[in-house]
Design an enzyme around this catalytic site. Structure first.
Site, PDB file in Angstrom:
ATOM      1  CG  ASP A  11      -2.000  -1.112   1.147  1.00 26.64           C
ATOM      2  OD1 ASP A  11      -1.960  -1.923   0.204  1.00 26.64           O
ATOM      3  OD2 ASP A  11      -2.841  -1.181   2.063  1.00 26.64           O
ATOM      4  CG  ASP A  51      -6.455  -0.109   0.921  1.00 31.12           C
ATOM      5  OD1 ASP A  51      -6.767  -1.287   1.140  1.00 31.12           O
ATOM      6  OD2 ASP A  51      -6.876   0.844   1.628  1.00 31.12           O
ATOM      7  CG  HIS A  53     -11.173   0.699  -0.216  1.00 32.47           C
ATOM      8  ND1 HIS A  53     -11.167  -0.612   0.174  1.00 32.47           N
ATOM      9  CD2 HIS A  53     -10.290   1.341   0.613  1.00 32.47           C
ATOM     10  CE1 HIS A  53     -10.326  -0.762   1.193  1.00 32.47           C
ATOM     11  NE2 HIS A  53      -9.776   0.404   1.470  1.00 32.47           N
ATOM     12  CG  HIS A  57     -14.789  -0.245   1.051  1.00 35.67           C
ATOM     13  ND1 HIS A  57     -14.100  -0.415   2.228  1.00 35.67           N
ATOM     14  CD2 HIS A  57     -14.822  -1.457   0.449  1.00 35.67           C
ATOM     15  CE1 HIS A  57     -13.720  -1.685   2.322  1.00 35.67           C
ATOM     16  NE2 HIS A  57     -14.147  -2.337   1.261  1.00 35.67           N
ATOM     17  CG  HIS A  86      -8.611   4.934   2.588  1.00 40.43           C
ATOM     18  ND1 HIS A  86      -9.641   4.648   3.471  1.00 40.43           N
ATOM     19  CD2 HIS A  86      -7.987   3.749   2.351  1.00 40.43           C
ATOM     20  CE1 HIS A  86      -9.626   3.357   3.759  1.00 40.43           C
ATOM     21  NE2 HIS A  86      -8.635   2.781   3.096  1.00 40.43           N
ATOM     22  CE  LYS A 111      -3.900  -4.280   1.233  1.00 40.54           C
ATOM     23  NZ  LYS A 111      -4.693  -3.267   1.957  1.00 40.54           N
ATOM     24  CB  CYS A 160      -2.100  -2.898   5.253  1.00 35.64           C
ATOM     25  SG  CYS A 160      -3.848  -2.429   5.146  1.00 35.64           S
TER      26      CYS A 160
HETATM   27  C1  VGL Z   1      -4.761   0.637   5.515  1.00 33.09           C
HETATM   28  C2  VGL Z   1      -6.452   1.382   6.859  1.00 33.09           C
HETATM   29  C3  VGL Z   1      -7.365   1.231   5.839  1.00 33.09           C
HETATM   30  C4  VGL Z   1      -3.301   0.307   5.366  1.00 33.09           C
HETATM   31  C5  VGL Z   1      -5.657   0.473   4.477  1.00 33.09           C
HETATM   32  O1  VGL Z   1      -2.807   0.274   4.223  1.00 33.09           O
HETATM   33  O2  VGL Z   1      -2.637   0.088   6.396  1.00 33.09           O
HETATM   34  N1  VGL Z   1      -5.166   1.089   6.700  1.00 33.09           N
HETATM   35  N2  VGL Z   1      -6.942   0.769   4.645  1.00 33.09           N
HETATM   36 ZN    ZN Z   2      -8.304   0.759   3.027  1.00 35.50          ZN
END
Ligand code: VGL
Ligand code: ZN
Length: 213
Positions: A11, A51, A53, A57, A86, A111, A160
């Site tokens: 991410d 990430d 979404h 979401h 996000h 994801k 993550c």
């Molecule tokens: C993440 C919160 C929501 C991450 C992703 O990449 O750590 N944290 N989505």
């Molecule tokens: Zn996320």
């Protein structure tokens, strides 16, 4: 370089950078060293998670009337943190970070694409309504390439990256977090995260050790 080792870059996207929708403090500091590591081609296999979404979401506070970002709710019997909107699919904030040379990347695992399920780990989604944690296919991808050991870096350190490392270990891969190439997104302490890593049999290394190996 060992054919049995893979780097998992979690991410590294503009929305997790300072000024982004879900900023990690000092998240941008990992970029130069990560870029150098990728250019140095020290890993035989490199996979990034993204990430990704859909709008609306389930993990977005804006999808739950009356809730604020960073609140916790119960979702399908498990705690779910609500985040600011996000990494919405196709937006600039959801891109793989443009300041990194991604040429060495072998695969990208997207994801969090199910509107009703969050996904912190690159290996499997969080709990769905039926109690399952659907696979992303990453473990099979690694195993079919003969990978036995993974190094996990990226954002966010205690979300993550941690969940990805925990699943990697549980799925039978030797696992280390590349600590200097991670940054946290919440007010968690380094000590707590390091203790969790140690308790799960996950190593903690510096990116310099990878380049020297
Ligand atoms: C993440 C919160 C929501 C991450 C992703 O990449 O750590 N944290 N989505
Ligand atoms: Zn996320």
């Amino acid at each position: 370089m060992s054919a049995r080792q893979a780097l998992i870059v979690v991410d590294v996207q503009p929305d997790f950078m300072p000024g982004g929708a879900l900023a990690c403090d000092h998240g941008d500091e990992i970029i130069p060293a990560l870029d150098r590591l990728l250019r140095a081609r020290v890993m035989a296999h490199v996979v990034a998670t993204q990430d990704w979404h859909p709008p609306g979401h389930v993990s977005f506070a804006s999808s739950h009337p009356g809730q604020q970002p960073f609140a916790q709710i119960d979702l399908y019997g498990h705690a779910q943190t609500l985040w600011p909107d996000h990494c919405v699919q196709g937006t600039a904030g959801a891109a793989l970070h443009p300041a990194i040379d991604w040429a060495a990347l072998d695969a990208v695992i997207r994801k969090g694409t199910d509107p009703l399920v969050d996904s912190y780990s690159g290996f499997r989604e969080n709990h769905a309504a039926d109690g399952r944690r659907p696979s992303t296919g990453l473990a099979g991808w690694l195993r079919e390439r003969g990978v036995e050991e993974v190094f996990v870096c990226g954002l966010a350190r205690e979300v993550c990256v941690l969940w990805t490392a925990q699943d990697a270990r549980q799925l039978g891969f030797r696992t280390s977090v590349v600590w200097d190439l991670t940054r946290p997104v919440t007010a968690t302490t380094d000590q707590a995260t390091r203790q969790t890593l140690a308790a799960h049999g996950i190593g903690c290394i510096d990116s310099g050790e990878l380049r020297a190996a």
